[in-house]
Structures are given as structure tokens and as C-alpha cells.
Design an enzyme around this catalytic site. Structure first.
Site, PDB file in Angstrom:
ATOM      1  N   ASP A 155       0.863  -1.186   0.000  1.00  0.00           N
ATOM      2  CA  ASP A 155       0.000   0.000   0.000  1.00  0.00           C
ATOM      3  C   ASP A 155       0.900   1.236   0.000  1.00  0.00           C
ATOM      4  O   ASP A 155       1.707   1.419   0.907  1.00  0.00           O
ATOM      5  CB  ASP A 155      -0.881  -0.042   1.256  1.00  0.00           C
ATOM      6  CG  ASP A 155      -1.962   1.029   1.255  1.00  0.00           C
ATOM      7  OD1 ASP A 155      -2.986   0.822   1.891  1.00  0.00           O
ATOM      8  OD2 ASP A 155      -1.757   2.093   0.637  1.00  0.00           O
ATOM      9  N   MET A 156       0.751   2.053  -1.038  1.00  0.00           N
ATOM     10  CA  MET A 156       1.571   3.263  -1.138  1.00  0.00           C
ATOM     11  C   MET A 156       1.214   4.222   0.003  1.00  0.00           C
ATOM     12  O   MET A 156       0.069   4.281   0.440  1.00  0.00           O
ATOM     13  CB  MET A 156       1.314   3.962  -2.477  1.00  0.00           C
ATOM     14  CG  MET A 156       1.648   3.130  -3.695  1.00  0.00           C
ATOM     15  SD  MET A 156       3.413   2.809  -3.856  1.00  0.00           S
ATOM     16  CE  MET A 156       3.999   4.432  -4.311  1.00  0.00           C
TER      17      MET A 156
ATOM     18  N   ASP B  41      -3.635   2.188  -5.378  1.00  0.00           N
ATOM     19  CA  ASP B  41      -2.321   2.152  -4.709  1.00  0.00           C
ATOM     20  C   ASP B  41      -2.118   0.932  -3.824  1.00  0.00           C
ATOM     21  O   ASP B  41      -1.252   0.934  -2.962  1.00  0.00           O
ATOM     22  CB  ASP B  41      -2.106   3.438  -3.895  1.00  0.00           C
ATOM     23  CG  ASP B  41      -2.773   3.402  -2.526  1.00  0.00           C
ATOM     24  OD1 ASP B  41      -3.847   2.773  -2.411  1.00  0.00           O
ATOM     25  OD2 ASP B  41      -2.215   3.992  -1.593  1.00  0.00           O
ATOM     26  N   GLU B  42      -2.902  -0.108  -4.056  1.00  0.00           N
ATOM     27  CA  GLU B  42      -2.917  -1.212  -3.096  1.00  0.00           C
ATOM     28  C   GLU B  42      -3.081  -2.544  -3.826  1.00  0.00           C
ATOM     29  O   GLU B  42      -3.861  -2.628  -4.783  1.00  0.00           O
ATOM     30  CB  GLU B  42      -4.144  -0.965  -2.217  1.00  0.00           C
ATOM     31  CG  GLU B  42      -4.197  -1.596  -0.895  1.00  0.00           C
ATOM     32  CD  GLU B  42      -5.585  -1.358  -0.286  1.00  0.00           C
ATOM     33  OE1 GLU B  42      -5.986  -2.186   0.525  1.00  0.00           O
ATOM     34  OE2 GLU B  42      -6.266  -0.383  -0.639  1.00  0.00           O
TER      35      GLU B  42
HETATM   36  P1  TTP Z   1      -5.293   5.038   0.827  1.00  0.00           P
HETATM   37  O1  TTP Z   1      -4.256   3.985   0.552  1.00  0.00           O
HETATM   38  O2  TTP Z   1      -6.444   4.681   1.709  1.00  0.00           O
HETATM   39  O3  TTP Z   1      -4.601   6.306   1.499  1.00  0.00           O
HETATM   40  P2  TTP Z   1      -3.188   6.950   1.241  1.00  0.00           P
HETATM   41  O4  TTP Z   1      -2.364   6.167   0.280  1.00  0.00           O
HETATM   42  O5  TTP Z   1      -3.389   8.392   0.860  1.00  0.00           O
HETATM   43  O6  TTP Z   1      -2.535   6.946   2.680  1.00  0.00           O
HETATM   44  P3  TTP Z   1      -1.941   5.693   3.508  1.00  0.00           P
HETATM   45  O7  TTP Z   1      -0.497   6.023   3.722  1.00  0.00           O
HETATM   46  O8  TTP Z   1      -2.716   5.673   4.770  1.00  0.00           O
HETATM   47  O9  TTP Z   1      -2.136   4.472   2.661  1.00  0.00           O
HETATM   48  O10 TTP Z   1      -5.884   5.572  -0.530  1.00  0.00           O
HETATM   49  C1  TTP Z   1      -5.110   5.706  -1.717  1.00  0.00           C
HETATM   50  C2  TTP Z   1      -5.498   6.953  -2.474  1.00  0.00           C
HETATM   51  O11 TTP Z   1      -6.883   6.925  -2.799  1.00  0.00           O
HETATM   52  C3  TTP Z   1      -5.282   8.229  -1.680  1.00  0.00           C
HETATM   53  O12 TTP Z   1      -3.959   8.723  -1.822  1.00  0.00           O
HETATM   54  C4  TTP Z   1      -6.331   9.135  -2.266  1.00  0.00           C
HETATM   55  C5  TTP Z   1      -7.447   8.239  -2.709  1.00  0.00           C
HETATM   56  N1  TTP Z   1      -8.563   8.298  -1.733  1.00  0.00           N
HETATM   57  C6  TTP Z   1      -9.612   9.186  -1.970  1.00  0.00           C
HETATM   58  O13 TTP Z   1      -9.611   9.887  -2.983  1.00  0.00           O
HETATM   59  N2  TTP Z   1     -10.609   9.256  -1.049  1.00  0.00           N
HETATM   60  C7  TTP Z   1     -10.641   8.516   0.107  1.00  0.00           C
HETATM   61  O14 TTP Z   1     -11.572   8.631   0.929  1.00  0.00           O
HETATM   62  C8  TTP Z   1      -9.546   7.594   0.332  1.00  0.00           C
HETATM   63  C9  TTP Z   1      -9.524   6.750   1.583  1.00  0.00           C
HETATM   64  C10 TTP Z   1      -8.535   7.525  -0.614  1.00  0.00           C
HETATM   65 MG    MG Z   2      -2.165   4.077   0.504  1.00  0.00          MG
END
Ligand code: TTP
Ligand code: MG
Length: 349
Positions: A9-10, A103-104
Site C-alpha cells: 500500500d503506497m 495504490d494497493e
Molecule cells: P489510501 O491507501 O487509503 O490512502 P493513502 O495512500 O493516501 O494513505 P496511507 O499512507 O494511509 O495508505 O488511498 C489511496 C489513495 O486513494 C489516496 O492517496 C487518495 C485516494 N482516496 C480518496 O480519494 N478518497 C478517500 O476517501 C480515500 C480513503 C482515498
Molecule cells: Mg495508501
């Protein structure tokens, strides 16, 4: 056989891409989410999270919490472009990649016979050196635990959960982390005083069905470290393939064939898992002067057999004259059996 599953997960994905593309944003509280007051936060940098800003928060609240925040609009096309590069790195490691979002992903690396933590380190290194971004990785023997592990010490984290740590390692976590428990069930459980996995673990088996409905047994087992879900490679594909840039350029046919054999084995697993058969086999070569060549053969029947695929790949390479050493070698299969595609179309309707 015990499986090796990674969940990757990025970190703060959209915000990290913005910081990478614009050095002035580095180390700053960056909040991605449009520029009008009416929208919500897509994500924010870890610097902004210290102020209590998080995804899905209305922007006007984010502004109150973090007045010094730098608000930038969403550039989805750009994140997709970077995401494709991340997935290309993952698919260099294994074809068994199940994307969960931009991103996952889950990766099944059981067949690699290497220390899974080393593979995770290698992914982190490649993502950082090729894309200047950080990724968190969880390593375990099933999907649920790998996902819990990737969240363990974000950002830039790496965590292994092995059988000896179970179930105690899960005990302090919120039941919100349990895959399969929706918001309604979580609040139902909260109402009877269950907030942590330990409390759920201690709930009698009979109560599970009453409170958790039809997936209760799966969840009962999941928090005890049992989760048999496979890493799912999409079956709606037109082709399956593998390629690699060689460590050293080579003309050595035996070495090239070793790669082709390994790719044939991986493709064989992909075909079996997705229940597909094919009749076209293609090899792809890139020479040290970057000249690309491909050569294909279509046979008269559909197959998923590893020996057949490898035999044809070998035949193809034997029939090609290699003027100079190769820097890349690839193998792919296509012409997927029609019957299967029809079934899929019916299913999709
Ligand atoms: P996530 O992997 O949930 O969040 P993240 O990568 O920003 O942070 P983390 O380090 O906790 O993993 O989501 C990936 C991307 O998806 C995030 O960068 C932006 C988008 N996203 C939205 O647009 N709305 C949302 O509610 C969420 C949870 C994510
Ligand atoms: Mg992420």
C-alpha cells in the site's frame, strides 16, 4: 504448504506524488482535494495528518484544523500514470498480483521460494529508486494478516506476521480492522461492549452467528489466523505474460531457456487459477541495442500445459538467429479459448 502473501500500500499516495512532482511541497502539510470549499479531502501528507486532517474530511474543516496546509487539486490522470509504474514493478516480481485500488494490491509469492521479507525489501527499494516514493508492505501467510501487517508501521513500513504471533498480535486492534465486518455490524458489536479483536475473540461461538450473520464463521476463523481466500488474478484477460530485463545481457541459449521455463511455469499457474486455456505462444526479445522482436506460434488445440508451452517457446527461440546479446526476454500466451469467454460474458450480464 504455507503460503507467502504480501499486501502492499503506497503511503499518502496522491499527496506523495504531488510532493515528488513539486519539490516545494516536500516536508509540508499537503492536502489533496480540489480547490473549492465544498469538496472533501482525498488524502493528505503525513505532515498534515499530525493536525488531524484525514481522507473524506470536508475541506473547510481541514482548513480550520490546518490553516498552514497547502491545498492542491486532484490530478487523477497523473496518479494513474504513477500507479501503472508501481504495478509494473510488482508484476516483475510475480504475475500473481491482485489490485485492490489505485495504490494497493495483494501478491502471492509462495512459488518463489525466497525469504518473503527479502522480496518485500526488494519491492520497497525498487519503488523508491525508480519512483522516489515509499510503500508499506505486510508479509504473512494469508490475505487478512498481510493487510493488517502493511498498516502496522506506516509510512514506509515493513512488518512480518507469522504463525507464532497469533492470535495475540491481533488482540489490541479495533474490530474495524477485521475484513468482512461492515459499519453496521461494528456498531452492533460496540453496543454490546466489543471494541477490540480480543473482545471479539472471547465471544462464544454461538453468539457469532447471532451477531455477525452469514459470514460469521469466516470471521470467527479469520481472527484466529485462518483465511483461505486466494490472491485472485483476473480471468477477464486477453493474454497472460511475463518478461524480465536480464541482470547481464546474454546470448547464451541455455540461460535464456531457463527464463522461458520459469515463465512457462508461472503462466501455467496463472492459466490454471483463472481456468483458461490458450493456443498462441509468443516470445519477445529486446537486444542490447534496444531492437524489439517477437515471434509467435499458434497450435491446433487449446492448452494450459507447462511442457507444451515451454516446448513451443524453446522451438521459437531456437528458430531465431541472435545477432547480439539480449537485454530483455518475455513470454506470453493468447488466443484464449472462446467457450470460456462466452461463459464470462453470460456471467457478466
Ligand atoms: P489510501 O491507501 O487509503 O490512502 P493513502 O495512500 O493516501 O494513505 P496511507 O499512507 O494511509 O495508505 O488511498 C489511496 C489513495 O486513494 C489516496 O492517496 C487518495 C485516494 N482516496 C480518496 O480519494 N478518497 C478517500 O476517501 C480515500 C480513503 C482515498
Ligand atoms: Mg495508501
Amino acid at each position: 504448504m504455507e503460503r507467502s502473501i504480501l499486501h502492499v500500500d503506497m503511503d499518502a499516495f496522491f499527496a506523495s506524488v504531488e510532493q515528488r512532482d513539486n519539490y516545494k511541497l516536500r516536508g509540508k502539510p499537503v492536502i489533496v482535494g480540489g480547490t473549492t470549499e465544498r469538496g472533501v479531502v482525498s488524502t493528505c501528507s503525513y505532515e498534515a495528518r499530525k493536525f488531524g486532517v484525514h481522507s473524506a474530511m470536508p475541506l473547510f474543516i481541514a482548513r480550520q484544523k490546518c490553516p498552514q496546509g497547502i491545498f492542491v487539486p486532484v490530478r487523477y490522470w497523473r496518479y494513474k500514470e504513477v500507479s501503472d509504474k508501481v504495478f509494473a514493478i510488482l508484476r516483475e516480481i510475480t504475475p500473481f498480483v491482485e489490485p485492490l485500488s489505485i495504490d494497493e494490491a495483494y501478491l502471492d509469492i509462495s512459488h518463489l521460494n525466497t525469504n518473503p521479507k527479502d522480496v518485500a525489501m526488494q519491492i520497497k527499494k525498487s519503488v523508491y529508486s525508480e519512483l522516489a516514493l515509499t510503500i508499506s508492505i505486510g508479509v504473512s501467510y494469508n490475505k487478512f494478516l498481510a493487510k493488517v501487517a502493511s498498516d502496522w508501521n506506516k509510512p514506509n513500513g515493513i512488518k512480518v506476521i507469522d504463525e507464532s504471533m497469533m492470535p495475540e498480535i491481533l488482540f489490541p486492534l479495533s474490530i474495524k480492522k477485521v475484513y468482512g465486518l461492515g459499519k453496521t455490524t461494528v456498531s452492533k458489536l460496540n453496543n454490546i461492549g466489543i471494541f477490540t479483536i480480543k473482545e471479539l475473540y472471547e465471544l462464544d461461538k454461538e453468539y457469532f452467528e447471532e451477531y455477525l450473520g452469514k459470514h460469521s464463521l469466516e470471521i470467527y476463523h479469520r481472527i484466529r489466523g485462518i483465511d483461505d481466500r486466494e490472491v485472485e488474478v483476473s480471468s477477464e484477460r486477453k493474454s497472460f505474460g511475463r518478461e524480465t530485463t536480464l541482470k547481464n545481457n546474454t546470448k547464451d541459449i541455455e540461460e535464456i531457456k531457463k527464463h522461458l521455463l520459469f515463465f512457462s511455469q508461472e503462466i501455467n499457474i496463472m492459466l490454471k487459477r483463472s481456468n483458461n486455456k490458450v493456443k498462441t505462444i509468443t516470445i519477445k526479445l529486446k537486444s542490447q541495442s534496444f531492437e524489439n522482436r517477437t515471434k509467435s506460434k499458434t497450435i491446433g488445440y487449446y492448452t494450459d500445459d507447462v511442457n507444451t508451452i515451454y516446448a513451443i517457446a524453446s522451438e521459437l527461440i531456437d528458430s531465431m538467429y541472435l545477432e547480439e546479446p539480449l537485454r530483455l526476454i518475455g513470454l506470453s500466451v493468447s488466443s484464449i479459448e472462446e467457450k470460456k469467454q462466452l461463459e464470462q460474458i453470460k456471467f457478466n450480464i
